[in-house]
Motif scaffolding. Sequence first.
Motif, PDB file in Angstrom:
ATOM      1  N   ILE A   2     -30.050   7.004  23.316  1.00 18.21           N
ATOM      2  CA  ILE A   2     -30.112   5.640  23.708  1.00 18.21           C
ATOM      3  C   ILE A   2     -30.239   5.967  25.366  1.00 18.21           C
ATOM      4  CG2 ILE A   2     -30.148   3.236  24.589  1.00 18.21           C
ATOM      5  CD1 ILE A   2     -29.056   2.992  21.142  1.00 18.21           C
ATOM      6  N   ARG A   3     -30.837   6.025  26.462  1.00 17.28           N
ATOM      7  CA  ARG A   3     -30.990   6.827  26.907  1.00 17.28           C
ATOM      8  C   ARG A   3     -29.971   7.514  27.640  1.00 17.28           C
ATOM      9  NH1 ARG A   3     -35.093   5.718  31.205  1.00 17.28           N
ATOM     10  NH2 ARG A   3     -36.526   3.869  30.612  1.00 17.28           N
ATOM     11  N   ASN A  55     -24.454  -2.177  33.128  1.00 14.09           N
ATOM     12  CA  ASN A  55     -26.151  -1.711  32.910  1.00 14.09           C
ATOM     13  C   ASN A  55     -26.842  -0.784  32.292  1.00 14.09           C
ATOM     14  OD1 ASN A  55     -28.322  -2.709  34.934  1.00 14.09           O
ATOM     15  ND2 ASN A  55     -28.518   0.358  35.014  1.00 14.09           N
ATOM     16  N   TRP A  56     -25.798   0.040  31.846  1.00 11.74           N
ATOM     17  CA  TRP A  56     -26.452   0.805  30.340  1.00 11.74           C
ATOM     18  C   TRP A  56     -26.468  -0.105  29.515  1.00 11.74           C
ATOM     19  CZ3 TRP A  56     -24.290   2.245  26.095  1.00 11.74           C
ATOM     20  CH2 TRP A  56     -24.825   2.890  25.136  1.00 11.74           C
ATOM     21  N   LEU A  57     -25.646  -0.291  29.229  1.00  5.63           N
ATOM     22  CA  LEU A  57     -25.489  -1.283  27.849  1.00  5.63           C
ATOM     23  C   LEU A  57     -25.899  -2.606  27.886  1.00  5.63           C
ATOM     24  CD1 LEU A  57     -23.472  -1.475  25.530  1.00  5.63           C
ATOM     25  CD2 LEU A  57     -22.144  -3.048  27.090  1.00  5.63           C
ATOM     26  N   LEU A  58     -26.070  -3.144  28.586  1.00  5.04           N
ATOM     27  CA  LEU A  58     -27.058  -4.443  28.633  1.00  5.04           C
ATOM     28  C   LEU A  58     -28.422  -3.963  28.907  1.00  5.04           C
ATOM     29  CD1 LEU A  58     -25.767  -6.751  31.259  1.00  5.04           C
ATOM     30  CD2 LEU A  58     -25.647  -7.150  28.683  1.00  5.04           C
ATOM     31  N   ASN A  59     -28.781  -3.963  29.511  1.00  2.00           N
ATOM     32  CA  ASN A  59     -30.550  -2.841  29.674  1.00  2.00           C
ATOM     33  C   ASN A  59     -30.683  -2.567  28.821  1.00  2.00           C
ATOM     34  OD1 ASN A  59     -30.897  -4.987  31.449  1.00  2.00           O
ATOM     35  ND2 ASN A  59     -29.649  -3.722  33.135  1.00  2.00           N
ATOM     36  N   GLU A  60     -29.773  -1.279  28.499  1.00  2.00           N
ATOM     37  CA  GLU A  60     -31.178  -0.347  26.833  1.00  2.00           C
ATOM     38  C   GLU A  60     -30.373  -0.323  26.204  1.00  2.00           C
ATOM     39  OE1 GLU A  60     -32.919   2.157  28.286  1.00  2.00           O
ATOM     40  OE2 GLU A  60     -32.527   1.612  31.057  1.00  2.00           O
ATOM     41  N   TYR A  74     -32.687  -2.370  23.360  1.00  4.03           N
ATOM     42  CA  TYR A  74     -32.854  -1.458  22.783  1.00  4.03           C
ATOM     43  C   TYR A  74     -32.584  -2.020  21.126  1.00  4.03           C
ATOM     44  CZ  TYR A  74     -33.666   2.396  19.180  1.00  4.03           C
ATOM     45  OH  TYR A  74     -33.904   3.070  18.206  1.00  4.03           O
ATOM     46  N   CYS A  75     -31.306  -2.481  20.507  1.00  6.59           N
ATOM     47  CA  CYS A  75     -30.782  -2.321  19.943  1.00  6.59           C
ATOM     48  C   CYS A  75     -31.071  -3.834  18.965  1.00  6.59           C
ATOM     49  CB  CYS A  75     -28.972  -1.913  19.421  1.00  6.59           C
ATOM     50  SG  CYS A  75     -28.590  -0.688  19.616  1.00  6.59           S
ATOM     51  N   LEU A 125     -31.519  -7.566  15.801  1.00  2.61           N
ATOM     52  CA  LEU A 125     -30.317  -9.027  16.029  1.00  2.61           C
ATOM     53  C   LEU A 125     -30.712 -10.104  16.527  1.00  2.61           C
ATOM     54  CD1 LEU A 125     -28.015  -5.286  16.667  1.00  2.61           C
ATOM     55  CD2 LEU A 125     -28.633  -6.535  14.469  1.00  2.61           C
ATOM     56  N   LEU A 126     -29.603 -10.636  15.913  1.00  2.00           N
ATOM     57  CA  LEU A 126     -29.962 -12.577  16.681  1.00  2.00           C
ATOM     58  C   LEU A 126     -28.046 -13.054  16.474  1.00  2.00           C
ATOM     59  CD1 LEU A 126     -32.648 -14.039  14.123  1.00  2.00           C
ATOM     60  CD2 LEU A 126     -32.968 -12.672  16.811  1.00  2.00           C
ATOM     61  N   GLY A 127     -27.696 -12.209  15.705  1.00  2.00           N
ATOM     62  CA  GLY A 127     -26.150 -12.674  15.853  1.00  2.00           C
ATOM     63  C   GLY A 127     -25.582 -12.522  17.225  1.00  2.00           C
ATOM     64  N   GLU A 128     -24.220 -13.231  16.688  1.00  2.00           N
ATOM     65  CA  GLU A 128     -23.421 -13.094  18.073  1.00  2.00           C
ATOM     66  C   GLU A 128     -23.082 -11.892  18.824  1.00  2.00           C
ATOM     67  OE1 GLU A 128     -19.710 -16.245  18.220  1.00  2.00           O
ATOM     68  OE2 GLU A 128     -20.022 -15.092  16.048  1.00  2.00           O
ATOM     69  N   ARG A 129     -22.941 -11.309  20.201  1.00  2.00           N
ATOM     70  CA  ARG A 129     -22.492  -9.705  20.381  1.00  2.00           C
ATOM     71  C   ARG A 129     -21.263 -10.115  20.945  1.00  2.00           C
ATOM     72  NH1 ARG A 129     -26.804 -10.894  25.275  1.00  2.00           N
ATOM     73  NH2 ARG A 129     -28.899 -10.265  24.299  1.00  2.00           N
TER      74      ARG A 129
END
Length: 220
Positions: free
Chosen positions: A6-7, A83-88, A92-93, A99-103
């Motif tokens: 992923i990126r 920034n990568w974790l949130l926006n990429e 993406y996931c 995915l709709l559950g808790e992060r």
Amino acid sequence: MKTIEIRGRTCHIIINGADLPTIYWGEMKNSSETIEKVLTLCEDVMCNYIVYEVEDWNADFSPWEFTLNKKMSFSGGGHKMLNWLLNECVHYCEKEYGLLGERILCGYSLAGLFSLWAFYESQAFSGVISCSGSLWFGDWISYAESHTAPQNSSVYLSLGDREEKSRDRVMATVGDCTRRQFELVGSDKNVSRHILELNNGGHFNEPEKRIAKGIRWCVK
């Protein structure tokens, strides 16, 4: 387990259900043995896993620049990582797998510090697992004292009972810093569940078991 890029970053993905909690877990490159051990210990825990790898541990997981001593320094690449974790990664996931559950953030050592910082900084996760987190990191407690957790969130902290016996005087503050962090989340009205779990041994004693304990507590 599916492995994808992923990126530019390698991610190992297990999806067990779109409505289940998803663990965003940071690890060093080539940590497949650690990942497999944790997954085996958590085989009855129902959640999704997004395990993302970093190549430069000290840079990617440090929230700001800090010099520990002549041999170890941190360049503060955490903002770029977040920034990568949130926006990429998360984007993406959630789009790809619905995915709709808790992060929930998860990490060990410096990745545990990063997870706790990202939890405060982004307000985008409902839980954090910081196992033997490097809370001795320069000015961390001042940062934590000036921030609040996301609403209705869960915080898991752990520490080995010999970690504060470090010969390095800064690292030796990890016990006091972790206990102060526990006090802070305990008084944070936005935190609905929190725990500080003590384990036997030093920093490198059975990290897989410590991570598995955190996942079990957060998810179950």
